[in-house]
Design an enzyme around this catalytic site. Structure first.
Site, PDB file in Angstrom:
ATOM      1  CD  GLU A  54      -1.933   4.530   2.627  1.00 46.05           C
ATOM      2  OE1 GLU A  54      -2.822   5.250   2.365  1.00 46.05           O
ATOM      3  OE2 GLU A  54      -1.608   3.511   2.461  1.00 46.05           O
ATOM      4  CG  HIS A  78      -1.890  -1.049   1.296  1.00 44.61           C
ATOM      5  ND1 HIS A  78      -2.900  -0.851   2.296  1.00 44.61           N
ATOM      6  CD2 HIS A  78      -2.194  -1.975   0.327  1.00 44.61           C
ATOM      7  CE1 HIS A  78      -3.776  -2.132   1.816  1.00 44.61           C
ATOM      8  NE2 HIS A  78      -3.307  -2.770   1.041  1.00 44.61           N
ATOM      9  CB  CYS A 100      -0.985   1.562   6.084  1.00 44.34           C
ATOM     10  SG  CYS A 100      -0.956   0.843   4.437  1.00 44.34           S
ATOM     11  CB  CYS A 145      -5.526  -0.404   5.765  1.00 43.40           C
ATOM     12  SG  CYS A 145      -4.052  -1.021   5.503  1.00 43.40           S
TER      13      CYS A 145
END
Length: 172
Positions: A72, A70, A103, A100
């Site tokens: 992040e 992801h 992350c 999320c």
């Protein structure tokens, strides 16, 4: 020192024009990620003066992508290679969507001291529905951060309409 809301673990002060500019830059990078055939997410880590330390788009989409990459997480990991934990504590991660739980954990372990995000997880779920490539968690990043031993300042959601544009039509 800004007032802290102990229930949400956030500050109650306003964001600066620099914060909004960098958040909009993460939203623009999310659109760029979409144009490159990736999921429309992006993140930036900037130091306390607004200098960009790291940035990344999402690279979790199959078949070439890694589902753990992801934006992040990738940005936090890159920033951790470039700055010390003490320096990262003064940095902000700007992201097109709420981190999320995976992350949020990466942000915590990298010692990034502040997060500013656009789309909430709830709004993102409304845009993605039950798409198999984005099974969202109903777990706000604030709930992850508040369980840690270090304080992470969180601002968001904000600029949701702007951030939602890159998701419109993508998850169909």
């Amino acid at each position: 020192m800004p007032a802290i809301d102990t229930q949400t673990h956030t500050t109650t002060d306003k964001l600066t024009e620099l914060d909004l500019r960098l958040l909009r830059q993460s939203i623009a990078l999310a659109e760029e990620s979409k144009q490159n055939g990736r999921h429309p997410f992006a993140a930036i880590v900037a130091d306390e003066h607004g200098n960009i330390v790291a940035s990344a788009g999402n690279n979790s989409m199959p078949p070439q992508g890694d589902p753990t990459q992801h934006a992040e997480l990738a940005t936090a990991a890159l920033a951790a290679k470039r700055r010390s934990p003490e320096q990262l504590a003064r940095c902000t991660l700007y992201t097109s969507a709420e981190p999320c739980c995976m992350c949020a954990g990466a942000i915590y372990w990298c010692n990034i001291g502040r997060v500013v995000y656009a789309l909430s997880e709830h709004t993102l779920l409304g845009l993605t529905g039950d798409h198999p490539e984005n099974p969202t968690f109903s777990l706000p990043c604030r709930e992850v951060f508040v369980r840690g031993q270090r304080h992470i300042e969180v601002h968001g959601p904000m600029l949701e309409d702007e951030a939602a544009r890159s998701h419109t039509g993508f998850w169909k």
